[in-house]
Design a protein around this motif. Structure first.
Motif, PDB file in Angstrom:
ATOM      1  N   LYS A 108       0.836  -1.200   0.000  1.00  0.00           N
ATOM      2  CA  LYS A 108       0.000   0.000   0.000  1.00  0.00           C
ATOM      3  C   LYS A 108       0.874   1.256   0.000  1.00  0.00           C
ATOM      4  O   LYS A 108       0.622   2.216  -0.742  1.00  0.00           O
ATOM      5  CB  LYS A 108      -0.931   0.007   1.210  1.00  0.00           C
ATOM      6  CG  LYS A 108      -1.979   1.121   1.196  1.00  0.00           C
ATOM      7  CD  LYS A 108      -2.972   0.941   2.338  1.00  0.00           C
ATOM      8  CE  LYS A 108      -4.099   1.945   2.238  1.00  0.00           C
ATOM      9  NZ  LYS A 108      -3.659   3.337   2.331  1.00  0.00           N
ATOM     10  N   GLU A 109       1.920   1.249   0.816  1.00  0.00           N
ATOM     11  CA  GLU A 109       2.832   2.391   0.869  1.00  0.00           C
ATOM     12  C   GLU A 109       3.585   2.537  -0.447  1.00  0.00           C
ATOM     13  O   GLU A 109       3.786   3.655  -0.944  1.00  0.00           O
ATOM     14  CB  GLU A 109       3.818   2.218   2.021  1.00  0.00           C
ATOM     15  CG  GLU A 109       4.774   3.404   2.177  1.00  0.00           C
ATOM     16  CD  GLU A 109       5.767   3.222   3.321  1.00  0.00           C
ATOM     17  OE1 GLU A 109       6.727   4.025   3.409  1.00  0.00           O
ATOM     18  OE2 GLU A 109       5.596   2.259   4.116  1.00  0.00           O
ATOM     19  N   SER A 163      11.163  -2.658  -7.379  1.00  0.00           N
ATOM     20  CA  SER A 163      10.376  -2.808  -6.155  1.00  0.00           C
ATOM     21  C   SER A 163       9.034  -3.485  -6.433  1.00  0.00           C
ATOM     22  O   SER A 163       8.463  -4.133  -5.553  1.00  0.00           O
ATOM     23  CB  SER A 163      10.125  -1.439  -5.509  1.00  0.00           C
ATOM     24  OG  SER A 163      11.335  -0.864  -5.067  1.00  0.00           O
ATOM     25  N   ILE A 164       8.544  -3.323  -7.646  1.00  0.00           N
ATOM     26  CA  ILE A 164       7.292  -3.968  -8.031  1.00  0.00           C
ATOM     27  C   ILE A 164       7.544  -5.385  -8.520  1.00  0.00           C
ATOM     28  O   ILE A 164       6.804  -6.311  -8.213  1.00  0.00           O
ATOM     29  CB  ILE A 164       6.572  -3.147  -9.125  1.00  0.00           C
ATOM     30  CG1 ILE A 164       6.165  -1.774  -8.572  1.00  0.00           C
ATOM     31  CG2 ILE A 164       5.338  -3.892  -9.648  1.00  0.00           C
ATOM     32  CD1 ILE A 164       5.541  -0.843  -9.603  1.00  0.00           C
ATOM     33  N   GLY A 165       8.618  -5.569  -9.265  1.00  0.00           N
ATOM     34  CA  GLY A 165       8.940  -6.882  -9.803  1.00  0.00           C
ATOM     35  C   GLY A 165       8.393  -7.063 -11.210  1.00  0.00           C
ATOM     36  O   GLY A 165       8.040  -6.094 -11.880  1.00  0.00           O
ATOM     37  N   PRO A 166       8.310  -8.297 -11.684  1.00  0.00           N
ATOM     38  CA  PRO A 166       7.822  -8.560 -13.045  1.00  0.00           C
ATOM     39  C   PRO A 166       6.413  -8.005 -13.237  1.00  0.00           C
ATOM     40  O   PRO A 166       5.561  -8.125 -12.352  1.00  0.00           O
ATOM     41  CB  PRO A 166       7.836 -10.092 -13.137  1.00  0.00           C
ATOM     42  CG  PRO A 166       8.775 -10.547 -12.081  1.00  0.00           C
ATOM     43  CD  PRO A 166       8.670  -9.544 -10.974  1.00  0.00           C
ATOM     44  N   VAL A 167       6.180  -7.399 -14.393  1.00  0.00           N
ATOM     45  CA  VAL A 167       4.895  -6.754 -14.674  1.00  0.00           C
ATOM     46  C   VAL A 167       4.324  -7.286 -15.983  1.00  0.00           C
ATOM     47  O   VAL A 167       5.046  -7.480 -16.965  1.00  0.00           O
ATOM     48  CB  VAL A 167       5.061  -5.219 -14.767  1.00  0.00           C
ATOM     49  CG1 VAL A 167       3.773  -4.548 -15.254  1.00  0.00           C
ATOM     50  CG2 VAL A 167       5.473  -4.640 -13.414  1.00  0.00           C
ATOM     51  N   ALA A 168       3.015  -7.512 -16.004  1.00  0.00           N
ATOM     52  CA  ALA A 168       2.304  -7.896 -17.215  1.00  0.00           C
ATOM     53  C   ALA A 168       1.223  -6.866 -17.499  1.00  0.00           C
ATOM     54  O   ALA A 168       0.744  -6.185 -16.587  1.00  0.00           O
ATOM     55  CB  ALA A 168       1.671  -9.277 -17.059  1.00  0.00           C
ATOM     56  N   ALA A 199     -12.142   7.817  -8.596  1.00  0.00           N
ATOM     57  CA  ALA A 199     -11.053   8.296  -7.739  1.00  0.00           C
ATOM     58  C   ALA A 199      -9.827   7.389  -7.825  1.00  0.00           C
ATOM     59  O   ALA A 199      -8.998   7.368  -6.911  1.00  0.00           O
ATOM     60  CB  ALA A 199     -11.532   8.391  -6.290  1.00  0.00           C
ATOM     61  N   MET A 200      -9.694   6.682  -8.910  1.00  0.00           N
ATOM     62  CA  MET A 200      -8.637   5.695  -9.060  1.00  0.00           C
ATOM     63  C   MET A 200      -7.249   6.323  -9.094  1.00  0.00           C
ATOM     64  O   MET A 200      -7.013   7.288  -9.818  1.00  0.00           O
ATOM     65  CB  MET A 200      -8.891   4.950 -10.377  1.00  0.00           C
ATOM     66  CG  MET A 200      -7.888   3.920 -10.753  1.00  0.00           C
ATOM     67  SD  MET A 200      -8.428   3.106 -12.273  1.00  0.00           S
ATOM     68  CE  MET A 200      -8.665   4.535 -13.351  1.00  0.00           C
ATOM     69  N   PRO A 201      -6.296   5.804  -8.311  1.00  0.00           N
ATOM     70  CA  PRO A 201      -4.924   6.319  -8.335  1.00  0.00           C
ATOM     71  C   PRO A 201      -4.140   5.743  -9.504  1.00  0.00           C
ATOM     72  O   PRO A 201      -4.591   4.808 -10.186  1.00  0.00           O
ATOM     73  CB  PRO A 201      -4.349   5.826  -7.006  1.00  0.00           C
ATOM     74  CG  PRO A 201      -5.079   4.541  -6.750  1.00  0.00           C
ATOM     75  CD  PRO A 201      -6.474   4.747  -7.290  1.00  0.00           C
ATOM     76  N   LEU A 202      -2.951   6.284  -9.737  1.00  0.00           N
ATOM     77  CA  LEU A 202      -2.091   5.760 -10.793  1.00  0.00           C
ATOM     78  C   LEU A 202      -1.540   4.384 -10.438  1.00  0.00           C
ATOM     79  O   LEU A 202      -1.390   3.521 -11.306  1.00  0.00           O
ATOM     80  CB  LEU A 202      -0.936   6.730 -11.051  1.00  0.00           C
ATOM     81  CG  LEU A 202      -1.322   8.094 -11.630  1.00  0.00           C
ATOM     82  CD1 LEU A 202      -0.113   9.023 -11.622  1.00  0.00           C
ATOM     83  CD2 LEU A 202      -1.876   7.946 -13.039  1.00  0.00           C
ATOM     84  N   PHE A 203      -1.232   4.205  -9.164  1.00  0.00           N
ATOM     85  CA  PHE A 203      -0.755   2.917  -8.653  1.00  0.00           C
ATOM     86  C   PHE A 203      -1.618   2.557  -7.452  1.00  0.00           C
ATOM     87  O   PHE A 203      -1.932   3.426  -6.640  1.00  0.00           O
ATOM     88  CB  PHE A 203       0.710   2.997  -8.200  1.00  0.00           C
ATOM     89  CG  PHE A 203       1.704   3.205  -9.318  1.00  0.00           C
ATOM     90  CD1 PHE A 203       2.514   2.158  -9.754  1.00  0.00           C
ATOM     91  CD2 PHE A 203       1.846   4.439  -9.926  1.00  0.00           C
ATOM     92  CE1 PHE A 203       3.446   2.362 -10.767  1.00  0.00           C
ATOM     93  CE2 PHE A 203       2.759   4.654 -10.940  1.00  0.00           C
ATOM     94  CZ  PHE A 203       3.569   3.606 -11.367  1.00  0.00           C
ATOM     95  N   GLU A 204      -1.975   1.294  -7.336  1.00  0.00           N
ATOM     96  CA  GLU A 204      -2.775   0.874  -6.183  1.00  0.00           C
ATOM     97  C   GLU A 204      -2.444  -0.546  -5.786  1.00  0.00           C
ATOM     98  O   GLU A 204      -2.024  -1.360  -6.614  1.00  0.00           O
ATOM     99  CB  GLU A 204      -4.273   0.997  -6.499  1.00  0.00           C
ATOM    100  CG  GLU A 204      -4.723   0.194  -7.698  1.00  0.00           C
ATOM    101  CD  GLU A 204      -6.163   0.469  -8.075  1.00  0.00           C
ATOM    102  OE1 GLU A 204      -7.017   0.503  -7.182  1.00  0.00           O
ATOM    103  OE2 GLU A 204      -6.432   0.658  -9.284  1.00  0.00           O
ATOM    104  N   LYS A 205      -2.631  -0.832  -4.520  1.00  0.00           N
ATOM    105  CA  LYS A 205      -2.442  -2.188  -4.012  1.00  0.00           C
ATOM    106  C   LYS A 205      -3.639  -3.019  -4.436  1.00  0.00           C
ATOM    107  O   LYS A 205      -4.782  -2.602  -4.284  1.00  0.00           O
ATOM    108  CB  LYS A 205      -2.329  -2.178  -2.491  1.00  0.00           C
ATOM    109  CG  LYS A 205      -2.223  -3.562  -1.862  1.00  0.00           C
ATOM    110  CD  LYS A 205      -2.181  -3.457  -0.346  1.00  0.00           C
ATOM    111  CE  LYS A 205      -2.125  -4.840   0.310  1.00  0.00           C
ATOM    112  NZ  LYS A 205      -3.349  -5.648   0.050  1.00  0.00           N
ATOM    113  N   ASN A 206      -3.372  -4.187  -4.995  1.00  0.00           N
ATOM    114  CA  ASN A 206      -4.433  -5.093  -5.408  1.00  0.00           C
ATOM    115  C   ASN A 206      -4.081  -6.488  -4.918  1.00  0.00           C
ATOM    116  O   ASN A 206      -3.326  -7.213  -5.567  1.00  0.00           O
ATOM    117  CB  ASN A 206      -4.569  -5.063  -6.936  1.00  0.00           C
ATOM    118  CG  ASN A 206      -5.635  -6.019  -7.460  1.00  0.00           C
ATOM    119  OD1 ASN A 206      -5.444  -6.662  -8.477  1.00  0.00           O
ATOM    120  ND2 ASN A 206      -6.751  -6.119  -6.777  1.00  0.00           N
ATOM    121  N   GLU A 207      -4.622  -6.820  -3.752  1.00  0.00           N
ATOM    122  CA  GLU A 207      -4.290  -8.082  -3.122  1.00  0.00           C
ATOM    123  C   GLU A 207      -2.772  -8.188  -2.933  1.00  0.00           C
ATOM    124  O   GLU A 207      -2.184  -7.401  -2.234  1.00  0.00           O
ATOM    125  CB  GLU A 207      -4.828  -9.253  -3.962  1.00  0.00           C
ATOM    126  CG  GLU A 207      -6.353  -9.277  -4.044  1.00  0.00           C
ATOM    127  CD  GLU A 207      -7.011  -9.650  -2.740  1.00  0.00           C
ATOM    128  OE1 GLU A 207      -7.187 -10.853  -2.466  1.00  0.00           O
ATOM    129  OE2 GLU A 207      -7.364  -8.723  -1.980  1.00  0.00           O
TER     130      GLU A 207
END
Length: 237
Positions: free
Chosen positions: A4-5, A31-36, A149-157
């Motif tokens: 979340k942070e 910090s995020i790792g592999p992205v699809a 109100a969606m952010p550019l980055f968000e925690k999803n599970e």
């Protein structure tokens, strides 16, 4: 760092970046790792897919074939992937055994659309995202509802969800497609500004919300693959 942070920090860091810059940094963010990228190959999808092709054509693109999509979408998916030279498009389908057990006649959407979405979209996507630390979506605040109100980055599970086009307008999308001479989904010209599964998608009038044709007449405007506060979003916010 808690997810979340991390999401909140990245949203602040990239708040002034344009979408291609944000996308490029997200793909390289250790910090995020592999992205699809998760793409429906729908009405606006070609914008992000084009940006991705300009950065790295080998980035995994996940396309969920629910086996209830319009034939035009399946054809468009193949054409766009070929036109843009995307080399790792992963076509994911529902689990065959689960379909036989829970929707053998293909009518589950008539009496329990949430269960149908879970079977044909949410569960296959979760399996496809194993091993990824983040995934890219084409959602926009202009869609309203839970997206306003969606952010550019968000925690999803257990992952970070990245929304490069969060603050884009409908006109910006149209201008980008025109500027780069990108192929449009053929159903857009037939009045479909948002395109999902055939049984649950109808055209929308010019003065309606772009997603008005999705699950028309129901208290539902999301398939359930997106989450807020740990809960799947399936209805209007």
């Amino acid at each position: 760092m808690p997810l979340k942070e991390l999401a909140e920090r990245r949203s602040i860091l990239h708040r002034k970046n344009d979408a291609p810059t944000l996308l490029r940094h997200a793909l390289d963010d250790m910090s995020i790792g592999p992205v699809a990228m998760v793409s429906s190959f729908g009405a606006d999808s070609v914008v992000l897919l084009h940006m991705l092709s300009e950065i790295d054509k080998s980035t995994p693109v996940i396309f969920i074939d629910t086996e209830m999509l319009f034939e035009a979408t399946l054809t468009y998916q193949r054409e766009v992937a070929d036109t843009l030279g995307l080399t790792d498009v992963r076509v994911i389908k529902p689990n065959r055994a689960a379909l036989l057990e829970r929707d053998v006649d293909g009518i589950l959407h008539h009496f329990d659309p949430d269960a149908c979405c879970a079977l044909r979209k949410t569960e296959p996507l979760e399996r496809a995202l194993e091993g990824f630390g983040g995934w890219i979506t084409g959602r926009k605040r202009v869609h309203g509802g839970a997206r306003a109100a969606m952010p550019l980055f968000e925690k999803n599970e257990r992952r970070i969800k990245i929304n490069p086009l969060a603050n884009w307008t409908t006109q910006q999308v149209a201008d980008y497609i025109t500027q780069h001479d990108l192929p449009r989904h053929p159903l857009v010209a037939q009045g479909f500004p948002s395109i999902g599964c055939q049984p649950c998608t109808t055209p929308a009038e010019a003065d309606e919300d772009p997603r008005a044709g999705r699950w028309r007449g129901q208290t539902k405007d999301e398939c359930g693959i997106h989450f807020a506060d740990g809960k799947a979003i399936r209805g209007a916010a």
